[in-house]
Scaffold this active site. Structure first.
Site, PDB file in Angstrom:
ATOM      1  N   CYS A  78       0.872  -1.183   0.000  1.00  0.00           N
ATOM      2  CA  CYS A  78       0.000   0.000   0.000  1.00  0.00           C
ATOM      3  C   CYS A  78       0.908   1.232   0.000  1.00  0.00           C
ATOM      4  O   CYS A  78       1.703   1.405   0.934  1.00  0.00           O
ATOM      5  CB  CYS A  78      -0.867  -0.037   1.261  1.00  0.00           C
ATOM      6  SG  CYS A  78      -1.863   1.437   1.491  1.00  0.00           S
ATOM      7  N   CYS A  92      -0.465   4.022  -6.370  1.00  0.00           N
ATOM      8  CA  CYS A  92      -1.384   3.367  -5.421  1.00  0.00           C
ATOM      9  C   CYS A  92      -1.594   1.972  -5.982  1.00  0.00           C
ATOM     10  O   CYS A  92      -1.787   1.813  -7.196  1.00  0.00           O
ATOM     11  CB  CYS A  92      -2.705   4.131  -5.372  1.00  0.00           C
ATOM     12  SG  CYS A  92      -4.075   3.227  -4.603  1.00  0.00           S
TER      13      CYS A  92
HETATM   14  N1  DGL Z   1      -3.893   0.624  -2.181  1.00  0.00           N
HETATM   15  C1  DGL Z   1      -3.543   1.701  -1.335  1.00  0.00           C
HETATM   16  C2  DGL Z   1      -2.376   2.496  -1.847  1.00  0.00           C
HETATM   17  O1  DGL Z   1      -1.519   1.903  -2.483  1.00  0.00           O
HETATM   18  C3  DGL Z   1      -4.622   2.422  -0.567  1.00  0.00           C
HETATM   19  C4  DGL Z   1      -5.802   2.934  -1.299  1.00  0.00           C
HETATM   20  C5  DGL Z   1      -6.852   3.422  -0.316  1.00  0.00           C
HETATM   21  O2  DGL Z   1      -7.284   2.628   0.504  1.00  0.00           O
HETATM   22  O3  DGL Z   1      -7.177   4.631  -0.362  1.00  0.00           O
HETATM   23  O4  DGL Z   1      -2.233   3.666  -1.601  1.00  0.00           O
END
Ligand code: DGL
Length: 254
Positions: free
Chosen positions: A73, A183
Site C-alpha cells: 500500500c 497506489c
Molecule cells: N492501495 C492503497 C495504496 O496503495 C490504498 C488505497 C486506499 O485505501 O485509499 O495507496
C-alpha cells in the site's frame, strides 16, 4: 532458510496486484494477505489513523508467524514505514513507492504521479518527486480522491474512464507523456487509466520492482523458503467476507 509465511497488507484488493507479482517471483513461498476492507479507503483517513491501523495489522501478522511483511500500500508506506521499522527492528519490512525512477530513465518529460490524497500530502512523497525531478523531467503529484474506492467497489469500466478523464483535464493543455500509478489499486484499472490518458502516454507501476526487492531481501537474509512445493495464500479480510479471494482468482486468470 525459513518456511514461515510472508505477510502482505493493504486496505483491500489493491495489494493483490503486488501479491500476484510476488507469487510469480517466489512461487514456493507461503503468503498471508490481509485486506483491511473494514477501514478502506485509507486515502480518506488521517495520518494518525493509518499509523494506528498499520501497527494493529503488523501485530496480527506477527502473531501468525510471518517472517517478513510487505506493505502493499503506497499510502501506508508513505505514512508509516519509518515508525514501523523503528517499532519492529528485527522484522524485514518492505514498502512500495511510486515508480518515478523508471519513468525518468524511460525519458519521460512531464509525468503525472497518481496517488491517494494522503500519499500526495506526505513529505516522503514530495521528497521522492523532488529527488527525481530536473534535467528536463518534471513530476507532478495528482491526488485521485475516488479512484481506489471505485476499484475496491467494482465500479463499471466506463465510470472509471470518465472519472480519470476529469482528473487529467487540467493537465491536457501543457500535456504529459508519462503516468506513475502511485497506489496499488490503480494497476487494476490500468486499461481505463490508459484509455483516458491517451494510448501514447507511458504507464509505470512499482509492483515488479517491489517484488524483486522482496526476493533479494529474503535471499540476503537467508530467509527464503527452500520448500519443493507451490506456496499457499491465506486471505484475511477485516470485514469477514471472501471478496479478496474471489478478486484474486479473477486477476490471476488475466
Ligand atoms: N492501495 C492503497 C495504496 O496503495 C490504498 C488505497 C486506499 O485505501 O485509499 O495507496
Amino acid at each position: 532458510m525459513n518456511a514461515s509465511p510472508i505477510g502482505v497488507f493493504d486496505s483491500g484488493v489493491g495489494g493483490l496486484s503486488l501479491l500476484f507479482e510476488l507469487r510469480r517471483l517466489l512461487p514456493n513461498e507461503d503468503f498471508i494477505y490481509y485486506g483491511d476492507r473494514a477501514n478502506a479507503p485509507y486515502g480518506a483517513k488521517t495520518h494518525e489513523e493509518i499509523l494506528d491501523i498499520s501497527k494493529g495489522i503488523f501485530d496480527e501478522l506477527i502473531s501468525r508467524g510471518c517472517k517478513a511483511i510487505v506493505v502493499a500500500c503506497n499510502t501506508a508506506t508513505a505514512v508509516a514505514i519509518e515508525p514501523l521499522r523503528a517499532a519492529y527492528p528485527d522484522l524485514p519490512i518492505i514498502g512500495i513507492e511510486p515508480a518515478v525512477k523508471p519513468a525518468r530513465v524511460a525519458g519521460c518529460r512531464r509525468v503525472l504521479v497518481l496517488a491517494t490524497p494522503v500519499t500526495v500530502s506526505e513529505s516522503r512523497f514530495s521528497a521522492l518527486l523532488r529527488a527525481n525531478s530536473g534535467e528536463g523531467c518534471e513530476f507532478i503529484g495528482v491526488p485521485c480522491h475516488s479512484l481506489a474506492y471505485m476499484i475496491e467497489n467494482d465500479a463499471p469500466s466506463d465510470e472509471i474512464e470518465e472519472y480519470m478523464s476529469s482528473v487529467f483535464a487540467p493537465y491536457r493543455e501543457e500535456g504529459f507523456d508519462g503516468i506513475v500509478l502511485g497506489c496499488t489499486h490503480y494497476p487494476l484499472a490500468k486499461r481505463e487509466i490508459s484509455r483516458a490518458a491517451g494510448e501514447s502516454v507511458k504507464v509505470f507501476d512499482g509492483s515488479v520492482g517491489t517484488a524483486t526487492h522482496t526476493k533479494n531481501t529474503l535471499e540476503r537474509l537467508s530467509l527464503n523458503s527452500l520448500a519443493r512445493k507451490i506456496g499457499t495464500v491465506e486471505f484475511i479480510s477485516s470485514d469477514g467476507g471472501d471478496h479478496l479471494e474471489q478478486f484474486y482468482k479473477k486477476i490471476a486468470k488475466i
